[in-house]
Motif scaffolding. Structure first.
Motif, mmCIF file in Angstrom:
data_model
loop_
_atom_site.group_PDB
_atom_site.id
_atom_site.type_symbol
_atom_site.label_atom_id
_atom_site.label_comp_id
_atom_site.label_asym_id
_atom_site.label_seq_id
_atom_site.Cartn_x
_atom_site.Cartn_y
_atom_site.Cartn_z
ATOM 1 N N TYR A 15 0.982 -0.928 -0.071
ATOM 2 C CA TYR A 15 -0.099 -0.424 -0.466
ATOM 3 C C TYR A 15 0.889 1.109 0.010
ATOM 4 N N LEU A 16 0.559 1.959 -1.092
ATOM 5 C CA LEU A 16 1.857 3.225 -1.072
ATOM 6 C C LEU A 16 0.514 4.493 -0.320
ATOM 7 N N LEU A 17 1.321 5.074 0.461
ATOM 8 C CA LEU A 17 0.404 5.871 1.572
ATOM 9 C C LEU A 17 1.039 7.669 1.237
ATOM 10 N N HIS A 18 0.695 8.505 0.446
ATOM 11 C CA HIS A 18 0.510 9.591 0.504
ATOM 12 C C HIS A 18 -0.059 10.624 1.607
ATOM 13 N N VAL A 19 1.113 10.441 2.926
ATOM 14 C CA VAL A 19 -0.228 12.282 3.832
ATOM 15 C C VAL A 19 0.223 13.614 3.795
ATOM 16 N N ASN A 20 -0.826 14.322 3.233
ATOM 17 C CA ASN A 20 -0.290 15.427 3.744
ATOM 18 C C ASN A 20 -1.358 16.421 4.466
ATOM 19 N N MET A 21 -0.869 17.102 5.251
ATOM 20 C CA MET A 21 -2.279 17.927 6.471
ATOM 21 C C MET A 21 -3.167 18.387 6.102
ATOM 22 N N LEU A 22 -4.088 18.698 5.886
ATOM 23 C CA LEU A 22 -5.195 19.366 6.036
ATOM 24 C C LEU A 22 -4.889 21.293 5.267
ATOM 25 N N SER A 23 -4.458 21.635 6.512
ATOM 26 C CA SER A 23 -4.027 22.931 7.071
ATOM 27 C C SER A 23 -3.079 23.503 6.197
ATOM 28 N N ASP A 24 -2.337 22.473 6.232
ATOM 29 C CA ASP A 24 -1.222 23.144 4.926
ATOM 30 C C ASP A 24 -1.774 22.858 3.202
ATOM 31 N N VAL A 25 -2.469 22.149 2.911
ATOM 32 C CA VAL A 25 -3.388 22.490 1.470
ATOM 33 C C VAL A 25 -3.891 23.950 1.696
ATOM 34 N N LEU A 26 -4.383 24.097 3.101
ATOM 35 C CA LEU A 26 -5.849 25.132 2.899
ATOM 36 C C LEU A 26 -4.837 26.703 2.781
ATOM 37 N N GLU A 27 -3.597 26.745 4.021
ATOM 38 C CA GLU A 27 -2.693 27.823 4.078
ATOM 39 C C GLU A 27 -1.943 28.402 3.361
ATOM 40 N N TYR A 70 -0.728 -0.936 -3.883
ATOM 41 C CA TYR A 70 -2.447 -0.243 -4.197
ATOM 42 C C TYR A 70 -2.427 0.977 -3.890
ATOM 43 N N SER A 71 -2.662 2.291 -4.962
ATOM 44 C CA SER A 71 -2.207 3.860 -3.742
ATOM 45 C C SER A 71 -3.532 3.949 -2.986
ATOM 46 N N LEU A 72 -3.275 4.899 -1.764
ATOM 47 C CA LEU A 72 -3.913 5.188 -0.688
ATOM 48 C C LEU A 72 -3.321 7.049 -0.825
ATOM 49 N N LEU A 73 -4.579 8.004 -0.682
ATOM 50 C CA LEU A 73 -3.960 8.935 -0.621
ATOM 51 C C LEU A 73 -4.969 9.695 0.735
ATOM 52 N N ASP A 74 -4.280 10.388 1.822
ATOM 53 C CA ASP A 74 -4.829 10.575 2.961
ATOM 54 C C ASP A 74 -4.418 12.513 3.407
ATOM 55 N N TYR A 75 -5.812 13.021 3.754
ATOM 56 C CA TYR A 75 -4.961 14.310 3.827
ATOM 57 C C TYR A 75 -5.448 14.482 6.012
ATOM 58 N N ASP A 76 -4.525 14.402 6.557
ATOM 59 C CA ASP A 76 -4.664 14.519 7.817
ATOM 60 C C ASP A 76 -2.900 14.455 8.604
ATOM 61 N N PHE A 77 -3.520 14.568 9.813
ATOM 62 C CA PHE A 77 -1.891 14.625 10.979
ATOM 63 C C PHE A 77 -0.835 13.711 9.785
ATOM 64 N N PHE A 78 0.270 13.175 9.791
ATOM 65 C CA PHE A 78 0.961 12.261 9.132
ATOM 66 C C PHE A 78 1.073 10.506 10.609
#
Length: 284
Positions: free
Chosen positions: A33-45, A91-99
């Motif tokens: 499972y390939l997982l990429h995580v980015n914090m939602l706050s970083d995306v918006l800011e 499989y690829s996974l995408l998430d925006y949350d605390f790492f």
């Protein structure tokens, strides 16, 4: 079948960890499972121009779509540059949350057996040995983790070091990932004890040593007793002399764990940039 989580930030280090993981589990049936995580706050800011657009649209345009494209490119790169294995699925996974919260969630949901991720190593005295994300996963997520340094290349696993101070009574469950490595790769297991002042073991240590000897009775294993005021220096010398391919440790053995993984200020220590670390966790 094993379930392997591969966190990726699309860096050179994370690609190196992916290559290592696929080679390491070559003989096993695995879901990767390939997982990429980015914090939602970083995306918006980082995208102030989207202030008047709904958060869901911002996430879709500036995070989800580009990140999914990058994940697809990684999958394509795997198919082109890594020898295909019919027993491996990706499989690829995408998430925006605390790492760490994201890692914990996917470890539970996907019943992950092991996390494999890259580390940046150290290029000087002031550098932190492990990348912050890898260090956090190792210390905060109860799942066995294989940390793959930037300079590590998979070769036949012949010599594996298991540093311990014999202070813990390990159970079979926590050692199972190590048993799996020994069964699949057949390396020689070197159980290493470093003493600062003396080599004599107390009654409890002797009992735990005997337990390990019993656990690994059907494997090619040996005990080594080193003496040095600096544990990491002794380990470095041992790794070099014995041509160690991998180091395995138990996370709750904090004394050894912190000295070997999280020390700094020792310029001559090079194993952090070359030798993979398998860190075992008690899931309970």
């Amino acid at each position: 079948m094993k379930n392997i989580l591969l966190p990726t930030d699309f860096s050179k280090n994370s690609w190196n960890a992916i290559k290592y993981a696929v080679a390491f589990f070559e003989k096993e049936t695995c879901n990767f499972y390939l997982l990429h995580v980015n914090m939602l706050s970083d995306v918006l800011e980082s995208n102030s121009s989207y202030k008047n657009i709904s958060n869901s649209d911002v996430i879709e345009d500036v995070y989800t779509k580009p990140a999914m494209q990058k994940l697809r490119k990684v999958l394509t790169r795997i198919s082109k540059h890594i020898v295909p294995n019919k027993n491996h699925r990706f499989y690829s996974l995408l998430d925006y949350d605390f790492f760490i919260e994201s890692i914990r969630k996917h470890v539970e949901e996907k019943k992950i057996d092991m996390i494999v991720m890259g580390t940046k190593g150290a290029s000087g005295l002031a550098e932190i040995i492990l990348g912050s994300n890898t260090g956090d996963v190792i210390t905060k997520v109860k799942c066995s983790t294989l940390a793959v340094p930037e300079e590590a290349q998979f070769t036949e696993l012949k010599e594996l070091a298991f540093p311990t101070d014999f202070s813990l009574n390990y159970d079979m469950q926590i050692l199972q990932p190590l048993f799996d490595v020994l069964e699949n790769h057949k390396p020689a297991l070197h159980i290493v004890h470093v003493s600062k002042n003396k080599t004599d073991l107390n009654i409890e240590q002797k009992r735990n040593r005997e337990l390990l000897d019993d656990y690994f009775s059907y494997t090619n294993h040996s005990f080594h007793y080193l003496r040095n005021k600096k544990t990491e220096v002794a380990i470095q010398s041992f790794i070099k002399n014995e041509k160690i391919n991998m180091i395995c440790m138990v996370a709750k053995n904090l004394n050894y764990f912190q000295q070997i993984l999280f020390h700094s200020n020792v310029e001559e220590i090079s194993y952090h940039t070359k030798i993979p670390f398998l860190v075992l966790h008690d899931k309970n």
